[in-house]
Design a protein around this motif. Structure first.
Motif, mmCIF file in Angstrom:
data_model
loop_
_atom_site.group_PDB
_atom_site.id
_atom_site.type_symbol
_atom_site.label_atom_id
_atom_site.label_comp_id
_atom_site.label_asym_id
_atom_site.label_seq_id
_atom_site.Cartn_x
_atom_site.Cartn_y
_atom_site.Cartn_z
ATOM 1 N N TYR A 33 -10.352 -35.390 -1.944
ATOM 2 C CA TYR A 33 -11.429 -36.024 -1.172
ATOM 3 C C TYR A 33 -11.403 -37.545 -1.283
ATOM 4 N N PRO A 34 -11.384 -38.136 -2.498
ATOM 5 C CA PRO A 34 -11.400 -39.600 -2.548
ATOM 6 C C PRO A 34 -10.172 -40.239 -1.910
ATOM 7 N N LEU A 35 -8.997 -39.624 -2.062
ATOM 8 C CA LEU A 35 -7.808 -40.195 -1.424
ATOM 9 C C LEU A 35 -7.905 -40.132 0.089
ATOM 10 N N ALA A 36 -8.360 -39.006 0.621
ATOM 11 C CA ALA A 36 -8.504 -38.876 2.070
ATOM 12 C C ALA A 36 -9.518 -39.875 2.604
ATOM 13 N N HIS A 37 -10.639 -40.037 1.884
ATOM 14 C CA HIS A 37 -11.675 -40.974 2.313
ATOM 15 C C HIS A 37 -11.182 -42.408 2.208
ATOM 16 N N LEU A 38 -10.322 -42.670 1.246
ATOM 17 C CA LEU A 38 -9.781 -44.009 1.037
ATOM 18 C C LEU A 38 -8.852 -44.436 2.172
ATOM 19 N N GLU A 96 -8.834 -35.081 10.101
ATOM 20 C CA GLU A 96 -8.810 -33.800 10.801
ATOM 21 C C GLU A 96 -7.574 -33.704 11.696
ATOM 22 N N ALA A 97 -7.243 -34.809 12.381
ATOM 23 C CA ALA A 97 -6.063 -34.812 13.248
ATOM 24 C C ALA A 97 -4.781 -34.634 12.433
ATOM 25 N N GLU A 98 -4.699 -35.298 11.282
ATOM 26 C CA GLU A 98 -3.518 -35.175 10.427
ATOM 27 C C GLU A 98 -3.374 -33.764 9.877
ATOM 28 N N LEU A 99 -4.488 -33.150 9.519
ATOM 29 C CA LEU A 99 -4.437 -31.782 9.001
ATOM 30 C C LEU A 99 -3.950 -30.808 10.078
ATOM 31 N N GLN A 100 -4.412 -31.003 11.299
ATOM 32 C CA GLN A 100 -3.969 -30.132 12.384
ATOM 33 C C GLN A 100 -2.487 -30.349 12.676
ATOM 34 N N LYS A 101 -2.059 -31.618 12.674
ATOM 35 C CA LYS A 101 -0.667 -31.945 12.991
ATOM 36 C C LYS A 101 0.292 -31.444 11.919
ATOM 37 N N ASN A 102 -0.163 -31.435 10.675
ATOM 38 C CA ASN A 102 0.722 -31.082 9.566
ATOM 39 C C ASN A 102 0.402 -29.714 8.956
ATOM 40 N N ALA A 103 -0.315 -28.890 9.698
ATOM 41 C CA ALA A 103 -0.751 -27.599 9.163
ATOM 42 C C ALA A 103 0.418 -26.762 8.650
ATOM 43 N N ALA A 104 1.544 -26.790 9.362
ATOM 44 C CA ALA A 104 2.685 -25.968 8.977
ATOM 45 C C ALA A 104 3.354 -26.477 7.702
ATOM 46 N N ASN A 105 3.224 -27.776 7.438
ATOM 47 C CA ASN A 105 3.908 -28.373 6.288
ATOM 48 C C ASN A 105 3.041 -28.446 5.036
ATOM 49 N N CYS A 106 1.730 -28.329 5.188
ATOM 50 C CA CYS A 106 0.810 -28.446 4.050
ATOM 51 C C CYS A 106 0.417 -27.056 3.576
#
Length: 247
Positions: free
Chosen positions: A63-68, A76-86
């Motif tokens: 959480y703190p790194l994402a907020h930073l 949210e966009a990065e999570l959707q784009k990288n869903a297959a890799n994360c």
């Protein structure tokens, strides 16, 4: 508004996690204050918990790194784009770092603090200030955000250490929490250890916190986040009291 280098913030976050998480476990098992920071006691107490450090670190630091590094919409966009890799929390933490430089700095600080903890200690404020990983060009974040993220991370790490201790304890020991937060604010807001010799017991804690925070405004930001985070800990971490005598 004042700005703080992101690598300094990340280093403070990592050190505070290790200090607070181990303190939570130790508070569950060690009652004598003089023993709580003795390396031989820390090593013995942590022996059955070292394997939990990595998973709880990832859970706490995401959480703190994402907020930073992102707005909510960007994350949210990065999570959707990288869903297959994360596919793991480690992958998510790497994504939250956003840049290779910040990821390398975070990993270096993790290794440095974990190695110290294996030896029964957390780097003190002076050692941290001298040795934390610096990386140019990673940008800055406003001071208020950094203070709030560090306060929240410290409190969650401490509460999760208490949970990891698995003794049924469900309260925060105020003396421990105050020590953790004073050290955290020093690592974030100072470049050298903060003198304390001019304070007396009669002065109370407020002047020490204000010096650690460098201003009354910063102290107010920290105190406000403490209240908000405590409410979250009651809901999500099973904490029932800020009074250690409640257990």
């Amino acid at each position: 508004m004042d700005k703080i280098d992101k690598t300094k913030v990340v280093a403070a976050l990592v050190r505070s996690f290790f200090s607070a998480f181990s303190a939570g476990i130790i508070d569950c098992h060690v009652k004598d204050y003089a023993d709580k920071l003795r390396p031989i006691v820390v090593k013995k107490t942590m022996l059955e918990h070292y394997e939990a450090v990595g998973p709880v670190f990832n859970e706490t630091i995401f959480y703190p790194l994402a907020h930073l590094n992102y707005t909510m919409e960007e994350m949210e966009a990065e999570l959707q784009k990288n869903a297959a890799n994360c596919r793991s929390m480690t992958d998510l933490v790497g994504l939250a770092c956003r840049t290779e430089g910040l990821l390398k700095a975070m990993v270096a600080e993790y290794k440095r603090n974990f190695t110290a903890l294996l030896g029964g200690r957390v780097p003190d404020v002076d050692e941290h200030m001298r040795l934390y990983t610096r990386c140019e060009g990673e940008g800055e974040v406003d001071c208020d955000t950094a203070i709030a993220l560090l306060t929240r991370t410290t409190m969650f790490a401490y509460a999760r250490g208490i949970r990891q201790g698995a003794t049924g304890k469900a309260s925060l020991h105020q003396a421990t929490l105050y020590r953790l937060l004073i050290e955290a604010m020093q690592t974030l807001l100072h470049d050298r250890p903060m003198p304390l010799s001019d304070f007396t017991e009669a002065d109370g804690l407020a002047p020490i916190f204000i010096r650690a925070c460098r201003s009354e405004h910063n102290f107010h930001v920290m105190a406000t986040e403490m209240d908000a985070t405590y409410a979250d800990l009651v809901r999500s971490e099973g904490i029932i009291s800020q009074d250690d005598n409640a257990n």
